[in-house]
Design a protein around this motif. Sequence first.
Motif, PDB file in Angstrom:
ATOM      1  N   SER A   7     -22.034  12.754  -6.843  1.00  0.00           N
ATOM      2  CA  SER A   7     -23.290  12.800  -7.607  1.00  0.00           C
ATOM      3  C   SER A   7     -23.567  14.208  -8.143  1.00  0.00           C
ATOM      4  CB  SER A   7     -24.460  12.321  -6.746  1.00  0.00           C
ATOM      5  OG  SER A   7     -24.862  13.309  -5.811  1.00  0.00           O
ATOM      6  N   LEU A   8     -22.990  15.208  -7.505  1.00  0.00           N
ATOM      7  CA  LEU A   8     -23.159  16.600  -7.933  1.00  0.00           C
ATOM      8  C   LEU A   8     -22.124  17.020  -8.976  1.00  0.00           C
ATOM      9  CD1 LEU A   8     -23.787  18.062  -4.378  1.00  0.00           C
ATOM     10  CD2 LEU A   8     -25.458  18.046  -6.249  1.00  0.00           C
ATOM     11  N   GLY A   9     -21.150  16.163  -9.247  1.00  0.00           N
ATOM     12  CA  GLY A   9     -20.125  16.471 -10.248  1.00  0.00           C
ATOM     13  C   GLY A   9     -18.750  16.749  -9.692  1.00  0.00           C
ATOM     14  N   TYR A  10     -18.595  16.727  -8.363  1.00  0.00           N
ATOM     15  CA  TYR A  10     -17.257  16.910  -7.786  1.00  0.00           C
ATOM     16  C   TYR A  10     -16.414  15.672  -8.075  1.00  0.00           C
ATOM     17  CZ  TYR A  10     -18.781  20.979  -5.061  1.00  0.00           C
ATOM     18  OH  TYR A  10     -19.240  22.211  -4.678  1.00  0.00           O
ATOM     19  N   ARG A  11     -15.132  15.918  -8.315  1.00  0.00           N
ATOM     20  CA  ARG A  11     -14.189  14.812  -8.512  1.00  0.00           C
ATOM     21  C   ARG A  11     -12.984  15.050  -7.621  1.00  0.00           C
ATOM     22  NH1 ARG A  11      -9.801  15.967 -12.145  1.00  0.00           N
ATOM     23  NH2 ARG A  11     -10.015  18.014 -13.090  1.00  0.00           N
ATOM     24  N   ASP A  12     -12.269  13.982  -7.309  1.00  0.00           N
ATOM     25  CA  ASP A  12     -11.075  14.109  -6.483  1.00  0.00           C
ATOM     26  C   ASP A  12      -9.989  14.847  -7.253  1.00  0.00           C
ATOM     27  OD1 ASP A  12     -12.326  12.667  -4.483  1.00  0.00           O
ATOM     28  OD2 ASP A  12     -11.327  10.780  -4.968  1.00  0.00           O
ATOM     29  N   LEU A  13      -9.449  15.871  -6.615  1.00  0.00           N
ATOM     30  CA  LEU A  13      -8.315  16.597  -7.180  1.00  0.00           C
ATOM     31  C   LEU A  13      -7.018  16.190  -6.495  1.00  0.00           C
ATOM     32  CD1 LEU A  13      -9.899  20.184  -7.315  1.00  0.00           C
ATOM     33  CD2 LEU A  13      -9.788  18.481  -9.164  1.00  0.00           C
ATOM     34  N   ALA A  14      -7.095  15.910  -5.203  1.00  0.00           N
ATOM     35  CA  ALA A  14      -5.933  15.446  -4.429  1.00  0.00           C
ATOM     36  C   ALA A  14      -6.473  14.628  -3.256  1.00  0.00           C
ATOM     37  CB  ALA A  14      -5.114  16.622  -3.921  1.00  0.00           C
ATOM     38  N   ARG A  15      -5.745  13.585  -2.905  1.00  0.00           N
ATOM     39  CA  ARG A  15      -6.154  12.728  -1.794  1.00  0.00           C
ATOM     40  C   ARG A  15      -5.030  12.654  -0.769  1.00  0.00           C
ATOM     41  NH1 ARG A  15      -9.155   7.421  -3.345  1.00  0.00           N
ATOM     42  NH2 ARG A  15      -9.637   7.690  -1.143  1.00  0.00           N
TER      43      ARG A  15
END
Length: 196
Positions: free
Chosen positions: A157-165
């Motif tokens: 919700s703050l704008g973070y997105r997955d870069l690696a899982r």
Amino acid sequence: MPITPGDAPRTPDAQVGPIDLVARVDDALAVQALAFGLSEEEIGVRHHIVLRHLMYPGCRALGATTPEGRLAGFVYGMPNDRAHWWSTVVEPYLRREGLDGWLDDSFTITELHVHPSFQARGIGRELITAITDAVPQPRSILSAIDIESPARRLYRSLGYRDLARQVHFPGAPRPYAVMGAHLPLRRRPQPPVESD
């Protein structure tokens, strides 16, 4: 520019502002133990890690403190350094995704925890936005357990997105996700103001 207690955001339950995390490390680890489920042994190990992190250049800490002085939550972080242990672990996962550039010129959220009795009141959101608003880096990175959780929903919700899982840290029983966001972090949409 660092936040001073007078201009820090307020929640109904706690005041968010700078804290002396060295002096309050035991309080902070007690919050983390409850929020994250740490054993006494893990608390002992993290005690030394936190104190070492606080010596790094640019390390910042904020706390959410009740009117009685109880620590309801805390966050700390620092400018990312590829030589730090965390970066050496996540770098191959990010490189595989073509995203290892996120390790440069980023502010790392090292720990963010809110006491369970104060969760779901916006304190975590206040802490992470306040600390990242005060840094010169253009983006932020962090790691979170790779499950759908309130923490992951907050970060998205703050704008973070997955870069690696499925990132595996030595000794950690569960895999993590590395997430990144451009700063400033996204704010909640404000309801429209009705005019008379």
